[in-house]
Enzyme design. Structure first.
Site, short mmCIF file in Angstrom:
data_model
loop_
_atom_site.label_atom_id
_atom_site.label_comp_id
_atom_site.label_asym_id
_atom_site.label_seq_id
_atom_site.Cartn_x
_atom_site.Cartn_y
_atom_site.Cartn_z
N ASP A 86 -8.47 -2.75 -3.90
CA ASP A 86 -7.50 -3.66 -3.29
C ASP A 86 -6.33 -2.79 -2.86
OD1 ASP A 86 -9.13 -5.67 -4.22
OD2 ASP A 86 -7.59 -6.71 -5.37
N HIS A 142 -13.79 1.38 -6.98
CA HIS A 142 -15.22 1.12 -6.94
C HIS A 142 -15.86 1.96 -5.82
CE1 HIS A 142 -14.89 -2.59 -9.51
NE2 HIS A 142 -13.62 -2.37 -9.18
N SER A 226 -1.30 3.96 -6.51
CA SER A 226 -1.63 5.27 -5.98
C SER A 226 -2.38 5.15 -4.66
CB SER A 226 -2.44 6.05 -7.01
OG SER A 226 -2.36 7.43 -6.74
#
EC number: 4.1.1.65
Length: 261
Positions: A86, A142, A226
């Site tokens: 996200d 992911h 980050s």
């Protein structure tokens, strides 16, 4: 006052003493009273969290929260490349013959970012995508493709900010900060997944249990907001033409398609 505190946590600091101080605070139970106000300030979607807000014992636990099963849908198409996080697509473009990528008008050396462990030549004229995670985002990473991890290593010791201003005015944070570089071989070629830390000297934790990465499966997490940089081998990736900058994306959403060389 609280907003100032939280912004300070995000935008500080490359000083190791202060970084360690903040790290110890966020990982301790002393930070628990801040969880509710943090969630409110950054408008966290509590409905998609695996656990109830009151069960988190520290801010760190909240930062690294997991989501409920099926909170994100992963595109099944074998050749579809999906967002690993996200976040916000801050920039994308072609890797130049000078082995650089231009980010916010500023050149970054790809060679410096990935080091000498990986042959960069096959990535020249390939595509890069930069995804920034803010404090409000889900912090787990992911796999964007299904493939085999063929190389992984860590570089850097800095922890400069990697937000929009950090990318534009900072001291080359993508090439200086602590980062974990992973090279994955998929059915069309290779992709580099560069996980760039922003706070604390080591803010990237790898969690993959196998060298076989399956698209959508968790591979790592950030301890704080980050950046992830994706670098695609030349002629192996076609960008989704709906992508623009800045653009909010969710993990599992389409970035583009793998193509034949």
């Amino acid at each position: 006052m609280k907003k100032w505190i939280y912004r300070s946590l995000i935008e500080l600091t490359n000083h190791q003493f202060l970084s360690n101080l903040i790290k110890n605070f966020t990982q301790s139970k002393i930070s628990k009273p801040f969880i509710k106000s943090y969630a409110k300030l950054y408008q966290l979607n509590q409905d998609e969290m695996m656990d109830e807000l009151h069960t988190y014992s520290s801010l760190h636990d909240l930062f690294t929260r997991k989501l409920k099963l099926h909170a994100r849908e992963i595109i099944k198409d074998t050749n579809a490349v999906t967002s690993p996080v996200d976040g916000v697509i801050e920039d994308f473009g072609a890797i130049t013959a000078n082995k650089e990528m231009i980010v916010k008008g500023k050149p970054y050396s790809i060679q410096e970012m990935i080091g000498e462990h990986t042959n960069i030549d096959k990535y020249i004229d390939g595509i890069f995508i930069i995804l920034y995670l803010s404090p409000k985002h889900y912090h787990r990473i992911h796999s964007p493709v299904t493939g085999e991890l063929i190389k992984q290593y860590a570089l850097g010791t800095k922890s400069y900010p990697v937000n929009r201003l950090g990318l534009k005015y900072g001291r080359s944070p993508l090439a200086k900060n602590y980062r974990v570089v992973s090279e994955v071989e998929h059915n069309k070629g290779t992709v580099l997944v560069v996980k760039v830390g922003a706070m604390f000297i080591n803010s990237v934790e790898c969690t993959a249990l196998s060298n076989t990465w399956v698209k959508g499966e968790e591979i790592a997490y950030f301890s704080f907001g980050s950046t992830v940089v994706l670098l695609f081998e030349k002629n192996t990736f076609s960008l989704n033409n709906e992508i623009q900058t800045p653009k909010d994306v969710k993990m599992g959403e389409l970035l583009g398609y793998l193509t034949d060389k």
